[in-house]
Motif scaffolding. Structure first.
Motif, PDB file in Angstrom:
ATOM      1  N   GLU A  68       0.844  -1.189   0.000  1.00  0.00           N
ATOM      2  CA  GLU A  68       0.000   0.000   0.000  1.00  0.00           C
ATOM      3  C   GLU A  68       0.878   1.237   0.000  1.00  0.00           C
ATOM      4  O   GLU A  68       1.906   1.283   0.668  1.00  0.00           O
ATOM      5  N   ILE A  69       0.490   2.229  -0.763  1.00  0.00           N
ATOM      6  CA  ILE A  69       1.182   3.517  -0.777  1.00  0.00           C
ATOM      7  C   ILE A  69       0.352   4.446   0.103  1.00  0.00           C
ATOM      8  O   ILE A  69      -0.759   4.837  -0.268  1.00  0.00           O
ATOM      9  N   LEU A  70       0.862   4.720   1.294  1.00  0.00           N
ATOM     10  CA  LEU A  70       0.070   5.418   2.306  1.00  0.00           C
ATOM     11  C   LEU A  70      -0.472   6.764   1.844  1.00  0.00           C
ATOM     12  O   LEU A  70      -1.633   7.092   2.087  1.00  0.00           O
ATOM     13  N   TRP A  71       0.353   7.562   1.153  1.00  0.00           N
ATOM     14  CA  TRP A  71      -0.136   8.874   0.714  1.00  0.00           C
ATOM     15  C   TRP A  71      -1.287   8.727  -0.272  1.00  0.00           C
ATOM     16  O   TRP A  71      -2.208   9.545  -0.280  1.00  0.00           O
ATOM     17  N   ALA A  72      -1.266   7.659  -1.095  1.00  0.00           N
ATOM     18  CA  ALA A  72      -2.357   7.452  -2.054  1.00  0.00           C
ATOM     19  C   ALA A  72      -3.630   7.029  -1.332  1.00  0.00           C
ATOM     20  O   ALA A  72      -4.725   7.497  -1.656  1.00  0.00           O
ATOM     21  N   SER A  73      -3.502   6.150  -0.345  1.00  0.00           N
ATOM     22  CA  SER A  73      -4.682   5.739   0.429  1.00  0.00           C
ATOM     23  C   SER A  73      -5.302   6.939   1.136  1.00  0.00           C
ATOM     24  O   SER A  73      -6.522   7.067   1.200  1.00  0.00           O
ATOM     25  N   LYS A  74      -4.457   7.838   1.638  1.00  0.00           N
ATOM     26  CA  LYS A  74      -4.976   9.058   2.275  1.00  0.00           C
ATOM     27  C   LYS A  74      -5.677   9.938   1.247  1.00  0.00           C
ATOM     28  O   LYS A  74      -6.774  10.446   1.484  1.00  0.00           O
ATOM     29  N   ALA A  75      -5.044  10.129   0.088  1.00  0.00           N
ATOM     30  CA  ALA A  75      -5.610  11.004  -0.942  1.00  0.00           C
ATOM     31  C   ALA A  75      -6.939  10.468  -1.473  1.00  0.00           C
ATOM     32  O   ALA A  75      -7.872  11.234  -1.700  1.00  0.00           O
ATOM     33  N   PHE A  76      -7.042   9.152  -1.670  1.00  0.00           N
ATOM     34  CA  PHE A  76      -8.263   8.558  -2.213  1.00  0.00           C
ATOM     35  C   PHE A  76      -9.273   8.208  -1.121  1.00  0.00           C
ATOM     36  O   PHE A  76     -10.404   7.850  -1.406  1.00  0.00           O
ATOM     37  N   GLY A  77      -8.833   8.273   0.136  1.00  0.00           N
ATOM     38  CA  GLY A  77      -9.729   7.993   1.248  1.00  0.00           C
ATOM     39  C   GLY A  77     -10.066   6.529   1.420  1.00  0.00           C
ATOM     40  O   GLY A  77     -11.085   6.186   2.021  1.00  0.00           O
ATOM     41  N   LYS A  78      -9.203   5.634   0.896  1.00  0.00           N
ATOM     42  CA  LYS A  78      -9.448   4.196   1.042  1.00  0.00           C
ATOM     43  C   LYS A  78      -8.194   3.413   0.672  1.00  0.00           C
ATOM     44  O   LYS A  78      -7.278   3.936   0.045  1.00  0.00           O
ATOM     45  N   HIS A  79      -8.205   2.140   1.053  1.00  0.00           N
ATOM     46  CA  HIS A  79      -7.121   1.240   0.668  1.00  0.00           C
ATOM     47  C   HIS A  79      -7.291   0.869  -0.808  1.00  0.00           C
ATOM     48  O   HIS A  79      -8.394   0.968  -1.348  1.00  0.00           O
TER      49      HIS A  79
ATOM     50  N   ASP B 116      -8.115  -1.000  -4.198  1.00  0.00           N
ATOM     51  CA  ASP B 116      -9.010  -2.098  -4.573  1.00  0.00           C
ATOM     52  C   ASP B 116      -8.217  -3.288  -5.094  1.00  0.00           C
ATOM     53  O   ASP B 116      -8.638  -4.429  -4.959  1.00  0.00           O
ATOM     54  N   ALA B 117      -7.080  -2.993  -5.714  1.00  0.00           N
ATOM     55  CA  ALA B 117      -6.241  -4.051  -6.279  1.00  0.00           C
ATOM     56  C   ALA B 117      -4.801  -3.557  -6.310  1.00  0.00           C
ATOM     57  O   ALA B 117      -4.553  -2.365  -6.433  1.00  0.00           O
ATOM     58  N   VAL B 118      -3.877  -4.497  -6.192  1.00  0.00           N
ATOM     59  CA  VAL B 118      -2.453  -4.201  -6.350  1.00  0.00           C
ATOM     60  C   VAL B 118      -1.954  -5.199  -7.390  1.00  0.00           C
ATOM     61  O   VAL B 118      -1.947  -6.402  -7.155  1.00  0.00           O
ATOM     62  N   ASN B 119      -1.582  -4.682  -8.551  1.00  0.00           N
ATOM     63  CA  ASN B 119      -1.188  -5.535  -9.668  1.00  0.00           C
ATOM     64  C   ASN B 119       0.297  -5.413  -9.960  1.00  0.00           C
ATOM     65  O   ASN B 119       0.911  -4.384  -9.695  1.00  0.00           O
ATOM     66  N   PHE B 120       0.828  -6.457 -10.537  1.00  0.00           N
ATOM     67  CA  PHE B 120       2.235  -6.524 -10.930  1.00  0.00           C
ATOM     68  C   PHE B 120       2.267  -6.844 -12.423  1.00  0.00           C
ATOM     69  O   PHE B 120       1.651  -7.814 -12.863  1.00  0.00           O
TER      70      PHE B 120
ATOM     71  N   TYR C 258     -10.283   2.561 -12.720  1.00  0.00           N
ATOM     72  CA  TYR C 258      -9.681   2.889 -11.438  1.00  0.00           C
ATOM     73  C   TYR C 258      -8.630   3.972 -11.606  1.00  0.00           C
ATOM     74  O   TYR C 258      -8.076   4.156 -12.681  1.00  0.00           O
ATOM     75  N   GLU C 259      -8.307   4.600 -10.488  1.00  0.00           N
ATOM     76  CA  GLU C 259      -7.138   5.470 -10.441  1.00  0.00           C
ATOM     77  C   GLU C 259      -5.926   4.541 -10.426  1.00  0.00           C
ATOM     78  O   GLU C 259      -5.975   3.461  -9.853  1.00  0.00           O
ATOM     79  N   ASN C 260      -4.842   4.943 -11.054  1.00  0.00           N
ATOM     80  CA  ASN C 260      -3.661   4.089 -11.138  1.00  0.00           C
ATOM     81  C   ASN C 260      -2.412   4.825 -10.684  1.00  0.00           C
ATOM     82  O   ASN C 260      -2.272   6.023 -10.919  1.00  0.00           O
ATOM     83  N   ILE C 261      -1.528   4.079 -10.068  1.00  0.00           N
ATOM     84  CA  ILE C 261      -0.170   4.538  -9.795  1.00  0.00           C
ATOM     85  C   ILE C 261       0.725   3.464 -10.400  1.00  0.00           C
ATOM     86  O   ILE C 261       0.559   2.281 -10.132  1.00  0.00           O
ATOM     87  N   TYR C 262       1.641   3.874 -11.249  1.00  0.00           N
ATOM     88  CA  TYR C 262       2.476   2.940 -11.985  1.00  0.00           C
ATOM     89  C   TYR C 262       3.921   3.196 -11.606  1.00  0.00           C
ATOM     90  O   TYR C 262       4.366   4.338 -11.591  1.00  0.00           O
TER      91      TYR C 262
END
Length: 157
Positions: A48-59, A61-65, A81-85
């Motif tokens: 989990e990327i903590l700053w992203a969870s804070k910004a989106f207000g949730k954990h 939904d998926a973590v993909n590789f 979904y919103e994405n962080i790559y």
């Protein structure tokens, strides 16, 4: 749909180092595969990327590789979904369109199908309807998809 195969990570890495003409191997399953299939990598990465969870207000939904080489090209698509790559090695190029472009992005119905390799580097496209008919299941006819060639887009106005 792409062909799916189960490989050990060492066999997959061998395919990246010893390429086969007309065959591009790419880990791409979007089922939160990092959580379900790559737990041995967890000590080396954050789930989990903590700053992203804070910004989106949730954990997440998926973590993909995803993993592949420079031949892996993704078709143009819209993610729900919103994405962080994060790129660990090499580079990945993205062409992003604003939501205001949506009315001008062309979609087309394509026959639902799966790629099947019948000899190394030689492919057939198997209709999902034929596969389903043999199992006596019907009514899956087409998939709505963006009909833009990612490698050669027609950007004329």
């Amino acid at each position: 749909m792409p062909e799916e195969r189960l490989l050990t990570i060492s066999a997959f890495l061998d395919t990246l180092e010893n390429t086969i003409e007309n065959s591009v191997f790419y880990i791409q399953k979007q089922n939160s595969n990092f959580i379900h299939n790559f737990c041995k990598l967890w000590p080396d990465a954050e789930i989990e990327i903590l700053w992203a969870s804070k910004a989106f207000g949730k954990h997440p939904d998926a973590v993909n590789f995803w993993m592949g080489d420079e031949r892996a090209v993704t078709s143009m698509h819209k993610d729900p979904y919103e994405n962080i790559y994060r790129v660990v090695s090499g580079e990945k190029n993205f062409t992003l369109h604003p939501p205001t472009d949506l009315p001008w992005i062309p979609y087309q119905n394509y026959p639902s199908a799966v790629y099947k390799e019948h000899k190394p580097g030689k492919w057939i496209i198997e209709s999902i309807n034929e596969t389903l008919d043999s199992a006596r299941i019907t009514n899956l006819t087409s998939t709505l998809w963006i009909c833009v060639d990612s490698l050669n887009p027609d950007c004329e106005v």
